[in-house]
Design an enzyme around this catalytic site. Structure first.
Site, PDB file in Angstrom:
ATOM      1  N   VAL A  60       0.829  -1.237  -0.077  1.00  0.00           N
ATOM      2  CA  VAL A  60      -0.044  -0.016  -0.010  1.00  0.00           C
ATOM      3  C   VAL A  60       0.649   1.243  -0.026  1.00  0.00           C
ATOM      4  O   VAL A  60       0.275   2.438   0.202  1.00  0.00           O
ATOM      5  CB  VAL A  60      -1.125   0.017   1.129  1.00  0.00           C
ATOM      6  CG1 VAL A  60      -1.965  -1.041   1.110  1.00  0.00           C
ATOM      7  CG2 VAL A  60      -0.360  -0.137   2.621  1.00  0.00           C
ATOM      8  N   TYR A  95       9.905   8.687  13.180  1.00  0.00           N
ATOM      9  CA  TYR A  95       8.394   8.437  13.012  1.00  0.00           C
ATOM     10  C   TYR A  95       7.511   9.457  13.800  1.00  0.00           C
ATOM     11  O   TYR A  95       6.300   9.363  13.252  1.00  0.00           O
ATOM     12  CB  TYR A  95       8.467   7.304  14.132  1.00  0.00           C
ATOM     13  CG  TYR A  95       7.281   6.474  14.746  1.00  0.00           C
ATOM     14  CD1 TYR A  95       6.687   5.617  14.047  1.00  0.00           C
ATOM     15  CD2 TYR A  95       6.694   6.942  16.007  1.00  0.00           C
ATOM     16  CE1 TYR A  95       5.832   4.977  14.131  1.00  0.00           C
ATOM     17  CE2 TYR A  95       5.287   6.437  16.100  1.00  0.00           C
ATOM     18  CZ  TYR A  95       4.913   5.218  15.294  1.00  0.00           C
ATOM     19  OH  TYR A  95       3.769   4.705  15.700  1.00  0.00           O
TER      20      TYR A  95
END
Length: 251
Positions: A67, A159
């Protein structure tokens, strides 16, 4: 159409062969959604999730796709529509490795690795599913974020930056897609131990729980419940929001 949840809609959960995604997929199926269980490499895990859903009386099918790849996402959405029906709910849950990298070692590639899952992939998913949602009168986009944006833990800047960008996308898309009756929200879990945390010590679990006002570590079911709410008719007037599921850890 002002409410979402009818026989014409499918919920697509990315990264659903294990961990948090698998629990979300099972919860959505229990709530009545046909579920597209996406996986990248763990076909066996995805098949197990599909079997569990079927055994419980739900409807699901497994779909392999990366994805973070534009062509793969377009093909995925087409295949889901062909096999199960049009996608009305997207749960952007897929993630990759999340290494701890001190800033003196941080590279642009470290940033790109996180942005691929938390900015690129949601963008591709929304672009691919939006025409069908608009044609059907509306839909739901639910992103899985993180409370790390508030915690700002050293060593996790790539992150945290990507998760912060994901929240920005949620809010902007909510304004942009509201006129099409497409809601966009984000669920931000705290630390939710799953299979990849199997080596976590009891001491670490107790130490984390001691910092949480509700006195325990989160469970995947806690996050899945928030996702199911956002996918339900009860959340028809909720958009651009971030629901933090961490027992009050970041109050």
């Amino acid at each position: 159409m002002n409410e979402i949840h009818d026989s014409t809609g499918v919920a697509l959960v990315t990264g659903a062969s294990r961990g948090l995604g698998a629990v979300i997929a099972r919860a959505l199926a229990a709530a009545g959604w046909p579920v597209a269980v996406n996986y990248r490499s763990d076909a066996h895990g995805a098949d197990e999730v599909v079997r569990a859903i079927g055994s419980a009386g739900g409807t699901a099918a497994a779909f392999g796709a990366d994805v973070t790849d534009e062509a793969a996402v377009a093909a995925l959405v087409d295949e889901v529509a062909r096999r199960l029906g049009p996608v009305r709910v997207v749960v952007a849950n897929a993630t990759g490795p999340q290494p701890e990298v001190p800033v003196e070692q941080l590279t642009w590639q470290d940033h790109l690795d996180q942005l691929a899952f938390f900015v690129k992939s949601p963008t591709l998913l929304v672009r691919a599913t939006l025409p069908g949602m608009r044609a059907a009168g509306g839909g739901r986009v639910i992103q899985i974020g993180s409370d790390m944006v508030e915690r700002a833990t050293p060593g996790w800047s790539a992150y945290v930056a990507a998760k912060g960008a994901q929240l920005g996308l949620t809010r902007t898309w909510a304004r942009e897609l509201g006129p099409s009756n497409v809601t966009v929200n984000l669920v931000a879990p705290g630390w939710i131990p799953v299979e990849r945390h199997a080596d976590t010590t009891e001491e670490a679990l107790r130490g984390y729980a001691a910092q949480v006002p509700l006195g325990r570590v989160g469970r995947p079911e806690d996050v899945a419940a928030a996702v199911c709410y956002l996918a339900s008719p009860a959340a028809a007037f909720v958009t651009g929001q971030r629901i933090t599921v961490n027992g009050g850890h970041t109050i």
